[in-house]
Motif scaffolding. Structure first.
Motif, short mmCIF file in Angstrom:
data_model
loop_
_atom_site.label_atom_id
_atom_site.label_comp_id
_atom_site.label_asym_id
_atom_site.label_seq_id
_atom_site.Cartn_x
_atom_site.Cartn_y
_atom_site.Cartn_z
N LEU A 97 29.43 23.71 -3.62
CA LEU A 97 29.55 22.38 -4.23
C LEU A 97 29.80 21.28 -3.19
CD1 LEU A 97 31.84 23.29 -7.27
CD2 LEU A 97 29.36 23.43 -7.11
N GLU A 98 29.80 21.64 -1.92
CA GLU A 98 30.11 20.66 -0.88
C GLU A 98 29.09 19.53 -0.83
OE1 GLU A 98 30.62 22.97 2.67
OE2 GLU A 98 32.46 23.91 1.90
N GLU A 99 27.82 19.84 -1.07
CA GLU A 99 26.79 18.81 -1.12
C GLU A 99 26.45 18.55 -2.58
OE1 GLU A 99 22.28 17.96 0.47
OE2 GLU A 99 23.46 19.50 1.46
N LYS A 100 26.80 17.37 -3.05
CA LYS A 100 26.63 17.03 -4.46
C LYS A 100 25.14 16.89 -4.79
CE LYS A 100 28.35 13.62 -7.79
NZ LYS A 100 29.16 12.41 -7.93
N MET A 102 35.08 26.37 -9.19
CA MET A 102 33.96 25.45 -9.45
C MET A 102 34.17 24.58 -10.68
SD MET A 102 30.45 27.43 -8.41
CE MET A 102 30.54 28.71 -9.65
N PHE A 103 35.07 24.99 -11.58
CA PHE A 103 35.24 24.29 -12.84
C PHE A 103 35.55 22.80 -12.65
CE2 PHE A 103 38.17 22.55 -16.00
CZ PHE A 103 37.37 22.58 -17.12
N SER A 104 36.61 22.47 -11.93
CA SER A 104 37.05 21.06 -11.82
C SER A 104 36.01 20.16 -11.16
CB SER A 104 38.38 20.97 -11.07
OG SER A 104 39.40 21.53 -11.87
N PRO A 105 35.40 20.55 -10.04
CA PRO A 105 34.38 19.67 -9.45
C PRO A 105 33.19 19.44 -10.39
CG PRO A 105 35.05 21.35 -7.85
CD PRO A 105 35.69 21.71 -9.17
N ILE A 106 32.73 20.50 -11.03
CA ILE A 106 31.57 20.34 -11.92
C ILE A 106 31.94 19.47 -13.12
CG2 ILE A 106 30.02 21.55 -13.51
CD1 ILE A 106 29.85 23.81 -11.42
N ARG A 107 33.12 19.67 -13.67
CA ARG A 107 33.56 18.83 -14.80
C ARG A 107 33.64 17.36 -14.37
NH1 ARG A 107 37.52 16.69 -18.12
NH2 ARG A 107 37.36 17.37 -20.28
N ALA A 118 12.39 14.54 -2.94
CA ALA A 118 12.57 15.51 -4.02
C ALA A 118 13.98 15.43 -4.59
CB ALA A 118 12.29 16.91 -3.51
N LYS A 119 14.07 15.57 -5.90
CA LYS A 119 15.37 15.59 -6.54
C LYS A 119 16.04 16.94 -6.29
CE LYS A 119 13.93 12.19 -9.80
NZ LYS A 119 13.06 11.92 -10.90
N ARG A 120 17.30 16.91 -5.95
CA ARG A 120 18.06 18.13 -5.64
C ARG A 120 18.87 18.53 -6.87
NH1 ARG A 120 22.88 19.75 -3.23
NH2 ARG A 120 22.63 21.46 -1.76
N ILE A 121 18.59 19.71 -7.39
CA ILE A 121 19.22 20.18 -8.62
C ILE A 121 20.14 21.35 -8.31
CG2 ILE A 121 18.83 21.03 -10.97
CD1 ILE A 121 17.62 18.22 -10.36
N GLY A 122 21.40 21.22 -8.73
CA GLY A 122 22.34 22.33 -8.65
C GLY A 122 22.19 23.18 -9.89
N VAL A 123 21.96 24.47 -9.69
CA VAL A 123 21.77 25.39 -10.81
C VAL A 123 22.92 26.40 -10.80
CG1 VAL A 123 20.24 27.09 -11.87
CG2 VAL A 123 19.27 25.14 -10.64
#
Length: 188
Positions: A37-40, A63-68, A2-7
């Motif tokens: 955000l530890e698990e991408k 969370m801003f910098s890792p997501i960017r 399954a694809k893992r989606i961060g929401v």
């Protein structure tokens, strides 16, 4: 697998995306704080809601910098309404941009306040005609040449794709049509 989606789940209409993606076999993981955000994930959803609140929480939570970085590295992103605003390089009626990864100019609350919300039927390139729910929606005023326009509604650009970023002015998650979410999962 399954694809893992961060929401992004700090505010807004994230539960509807989770339900739709879950019905399509994806596993959703809510992103509420930096430790989430530890698990991408394999892909990212930036939901509708209040973009100024979401931006503030992204900045304050770390969370801003890792997501960017994830977006810059090519992680597939589905962004709806406020999510589109977060991705935009430019906002024509607000100086407070966020990720600046999508080379477009967006007008916030372009159709007015909540009473300006409406439903339209319009074609989406590669998908077909679909119901589009606009809730205090933005629209895209300008796109760079490398941005693919996917839909226009009432003479305004309302859906685009740029690299692995799929950005919409409307809310496909509030209906039953899963085609845009399916297209997003195929990008992964």
């Amino acid at each position: 697998m399954a694809k893992r989606i961060g929401v992004l789940a700090v505010q807004g209409a994230f539960a509807e995306h989770e339900a739709m993606l879950g019905a399509l076999g994806a596993v959703c993981h809510e992103l509420r704080k930096a430790s989430d955000l530890e698990e991408k994930p394999d892909g990212l959803v930036l939901p509708g809601g209040e973009s100024t609140v979401q931006r503030k929480i992204l900045m304050e939570s770390g969370m801003f910098s890792p997501i960017r970085s994830w977006i810059g590295e090519g992680m597939p992103v589905l962004a709806t309404c406020a999510g589109l605003i977060l991705l935009a390089e430019h906002l024509s009626n607000d100086a407070r941009t966020c990720f600046e990864t999508l080379p477009v100019t967006v007008r916030r609350n372009a159709y007015g306040r909540q009473l300006g919300s409406f439903i339209a039927e319009a074609k989406v390139r590669h998908i077909g005609t679909m119901r589009q729910n606009f809730i205090r929606a933005p629209y895209i005023e300008q796109v760079s040449p490398e941005v693919e326009v996917l839909s226009e509604t009432e003479g305004h650009i309302t859906a685009v794709r740029y690299k692995n970023q799929l950005a919409l002015s409307f809310h496909p998650e509030v209906g039953h049509d899963t085609r845009l979410h399916e297209a997003f999962l195929r990008m992964i």
